[in-house]
Design a protein around this motif. Structure first.
Motif, PDB file in Angstrom:
ATOM      1  N   UNK A 105       0.834  -1.208   0.000  1.00  0.00           N
ATOM      2  CA  UNK A 105       0.000   0.000   0.000  1.00  0.00           C
ATOM      3  C   UNK A 105       0.867   1.256   0.000  1.00  0.00           C
ATOM      4  N   UNK A 106       1.949   1.198   0.765  1.00  0.00           N
ATOM      5  CA  UNK A 106       2.889   2.334   0.809  1.00  0.00           C
ATOM      6  C   UNK A 106       3.575   2.496  -0.540  1.00  0.00           C
ATOM      7  N   UNK A 110      -0.987   4.570  -1.684  1.00  0.00           N
ATOM      8  CA  UNK A 110      -2.405   4.658  -1.329  1.00  0.00           C
ATOM      9  C   UNK A 110      -2.608   5.812  -0.350  1.00  0.00           C
ATOM     10  N   UNK A 112      -5.482   8.506   1.831  1.00  0.00           N
ATOM     11  CA  UNK A 112      -6.623   8.244   2.715  1.00  0.00           C
ATOM     12  C   UNK A 112      -7.860   7.833   1.937  1.00  0.00           C
ATOM     13  N   UNK A 113      -7.890   8.177   0.648  1.00  0.00           N
ATOM     14  CA  UNK A 113      -9.040   7.788  -0.179  1.00  0.00           C
ATOM     15  C   UNK A 113      -8.750   6.536  -0.993  1.00  0.00           C
ATOM     16  N   UNK A 133      -7.638  -1.698   8.375  1.00  0.00           N
ATOM     17  CA  UNK A 133      -7.916  -1.029   9.658  1.00  0.00           C
ATOM     18  C   UNK A 133      -6.708  -0.251  10.153  1.00  0.00           C
ATOM     19  N   UNK A 134      -5.511  -0.665   9.740  1.00  0.00           N
ATOM     20  CA  UNK A 134      -4.282  -0.044  10.247  1.00  0.00           C
ATOM     21  C   UNK A 134      -3.759   1.082   9.358  1.00  0.00           C
ATOM     22  N   UNK A 135      -3.874   0.929   8.050  1.00  0.00           N
ATOM     23  CA  UNK A 135      -3.250   1.889   7.124  1.00  0.00           C
ATOM     24  C   UNK A 135      -3.881   3.271   7.289  1.00  0.00           C
ATOM     25  N   UNK A 136      -3.046   4.241   7.583  1.00  0.00           N
ATOM     26  CA  UNK A 136      -3.495   5.635   7.811  1.00  0.00           C
ATOM     27  C   UNK A 136      -4.654   5.697   8.811  1.00  0.00           C
ATOM     28  N   UNK A 137      -4.584   4.856   9.827  1.00  0.00           N
ATOM     29  CA  UNK A 137      -5.630   4.728  10.861  1.00  0.00           C
ATOM     30  C   UNK A 137      -6.969   4.298  10.283  1.00  0.00           C
ATOM     31  N   UNK A 138      -6.922   3.593   9.141  1.00  0.00           N
ATOM     32  CA  UNK A 138      -8.163   3.074   8.589  1.00  0.00           C
ATOM     33  C   UNK A 138      -8.491   3.635   7.225  1.00  0.00           C
TER      34      UNK A 138
END
Lengths: 400, 400
Positions: A105-106, A110, A112-113, A133-138
């Motif tokens: 994802x990084x 990716x 927040x959208x 659930x974890x990536x960018x706090x969700x």
């Protein structure tokens, strides 16, 4: 596709709303049923991905079968989709694989959208749920279950879990998806054994709350299993949408499992964890659930709470679906230990779910509601019936 | 301790309710202020731990200063507390350390009713928040912040984050604690530099919404800094509870940051990330916030929205707290890039927060509300004042 559960709304062409789930004040999601979502001109899936950076996570098998369709769809519809193929096996459900999704994802930036997609079975869904659930706090994610269990059971829910330090499902999250897409055509390529496992969960939910669903499955399981769940077509689609909708109705009241430890969907899930463990996981979850269902029905009949004819119907439905109804691993000791263990997870109560009709179940809350003599008679009866079946070269292996 | 924020309720002896936070339908928590919670006869902390398996996570420094008090408390009150000491530095805020907490939780057999405690600063709180959100799909945890920033700013909130793949705060969770315990006596052992960083956040929240809080800090910062925030006593306690309560009031409307990208608490947090990065993190977050506050106040004054006298008061308060008001790193280019970058995180809008009085702030939503000439004049003015201060061997380093 005609609407099978009475919903009329068409948010995407050719897709039906199976259920709208509300998880909390702000979060909710919709479960859609749609045919052939990977066809390059089908708008359903494509519209959900359009204009967003998408990381699609899938398994080697699904990639082999459907990878080129995904690529064609992305190209034809000008979608920004990167694919990550992970070895989604139960024993690989680790924090490391969640980290692999986060790394990907990084790498594909990716924001927040951005969107994750889980295209696969339960393990794929578990890993993606946790990573999302974890990536960018969700961030948002979509579940596209490709297995029968995924399409009718926990796969349409909000839970994700991984194993940690040798402990099954020690880490996890309750994290609602943005949407779930049920495409029954994926089931054409599913091994028949996996169709059977899904059948066990469908029979479970039918026993709890839906006599029509039970009849559909009981009457047509042989054809459904032979056809990769495509024939009879209308029956197949109605079974899938009813089963998913009923499961979601049951989850709706308590999606975060913080309201109650009495859950009807725990039918078939009291003895089954012990059976799986005792077999060193040679028994699949679905097979263990089937045995547990047979036990629960037999206990209910022995208690005089379920008519004998209905018990016979339940046992016959399991057998017709090619599912086991007993194993020699199920001893009195195993059952008593399972009941004690499960009470630890249900705030001290046994809460054994037993069917009292086709489409109706109740709880045996405390141990004294299940006399030892009843448990013994039930086990003896199932052992006997199972032996007779084996001697008669029964339907147990008919679809093996 | 007398109630400083008007609350009368005493859920635990000798503790005051600072705020009750409601995060969603089912989740909420209480922030308490309480003195000397580690005293072996104090019931506040001990009652929260009693009868539960507790894993307390802390830092080497806090363990050295307070470890024996924790052990004495556990022994005297017969509590089941295991301690895990982690190197809680910003650059160690990794998935691996979260895994270390999960391993420890597994080793001491924390069940669904088990409890994590974060006894430390922001990094400790971040790691514990994330671990608690994952273990068994979420167990309870308590935050006991030992730093000033932890007690008045994000430490009383619900967020946790770790760095991943070189990206700051790439992974995280919104996960409410069971309770937050603010014990001001921990600040006695905090290095004065860290007290200053906390002062920057207190001045921020005061500028947004509380003129009384601003006056208390502006008038007493020297004594508060010299005394480890213990003197003047009543002033110290009122500053702490007001600052925490005001922060929580601001967070309350949008705890999951999914309702709006206009947050008044972003005052001081538009240019500061760029300043921290440009200094290769030689500037602490609190120092960068102070410079951002000085810039925001100056921009507001140059726009004619903040009275010159009030701007002077703000600059004087920052200087009195030993905080910087400028650095040569702040160029026009840096500011413009910071405004563009921040817009990506605020759904395309600049939403620069500027004070328009002591206790009142507004948003500059779009770039055209901040003419380049105004930005240039503001930077020039602060550079000039900063140089004059340095020449006069100003208060900049008075508490160094």
């Amino acid at each position: 596709m005609e609407s099978l559960t009475g919903y009329k709304e068409k948010p995407c062409a050719a897709s039906d709303v199976v259920f709208r789930m509300f998880c909390s004040q702000h979060k909710g999601y919709t479960v859609y049923a749609s045919e052939r979502i990977l066809e390059p001109d089908d708008p359903t899936f494509a519209e959900m991905l359009r204009g967003r950076k998408v990381l699609l996570v899938t398994t080697p098998t699904v990639a082999r079968l459907y990878g080129s369709l995904v690529n064609d769809l992305a190209e034809r519809q000008s979608l920004s989709v990167k694919t990550l193929i992970l070895p989604c096996r139960e024993n690989m459900k680790s924090l490391e694989l969640v980290g692999d999704i986060c790394s990907a994802a990084l790498a594909c930036e990716l924001d927040r959208k951005g969107l994750l997609v889980a295209l696969g079975g339960g393990v794929c869904s578990d890993l993606v749920t946790l990573a999302a659930s974890l990536i960018r706090r969700g961030i948002n994610y979509i579940r596209v279950p490709t297995t029968l269990i995924g399409q009718v059971d926990a796969g349409v829910g909000i839970k994700g879990a991984i194993n940690f330090g040798g402990k099954k499902s020690f880490l996890g999250a309750f994290y609602p998806p943005e949407a779930v897409l049920i495409d029954p055509t994926f089931l054409q390529t599913l091994p028949v054994a996996h169709l059977r496992y899904g059948m066990a969960e469908i029979i479970k939910i039918a026993l709890i709350c839906d006599a029509e669903l039970f009849s559909l499955v009981a009457d047509h399981s042989a054809r459904l299993l032979r056809s990769g769940f495509q024939d009879p077509f209308a029956c197949s689609r109605r079974v899938l949408t009813l089963a998913a909708a009923r499961m979601l109705e049951e989850l709706q009241a308590n999606p975060y499992e913080d309201q109650s430890y009495k859950r009807l969907v725990d039918l078939g899930h009291t003895f089954s964890p012990a059976i799986e463990a005792a077999s060193s996981y040679a028994f699949h979850h679905g097979e263990a659930v089937a045995i547990d269902l047979a036990m629960s029905a037999t206990i209910s009949a022995e208690l005089g709470l379920l008519a004998e004819a209905e018990r016979e119907t339940i046992i016959a439905a399991l057998i017709a679906a090619g599912l086991p109804i007993f194993t020699e691993l199920v001893s009195e000791q195993l059952c008593l230990k399972a009941l004690r263990d499960i009470a630890l997870h249900r705030a001290g109560s046994m809460n054994l779910v037993i069917p009292v009709g086709i489409g109706r179940a109740i709880f045996l809350e405390h141990e004294d509601e299940l006399p030892l003599a009843v448990l013994r008679r039930s086990l003896k009866r199932l052992a006997q019936e199972s032996r007779e079946m084996e001697n008669a070269e029964s339907a147990f292996c008919a679809y093996g």
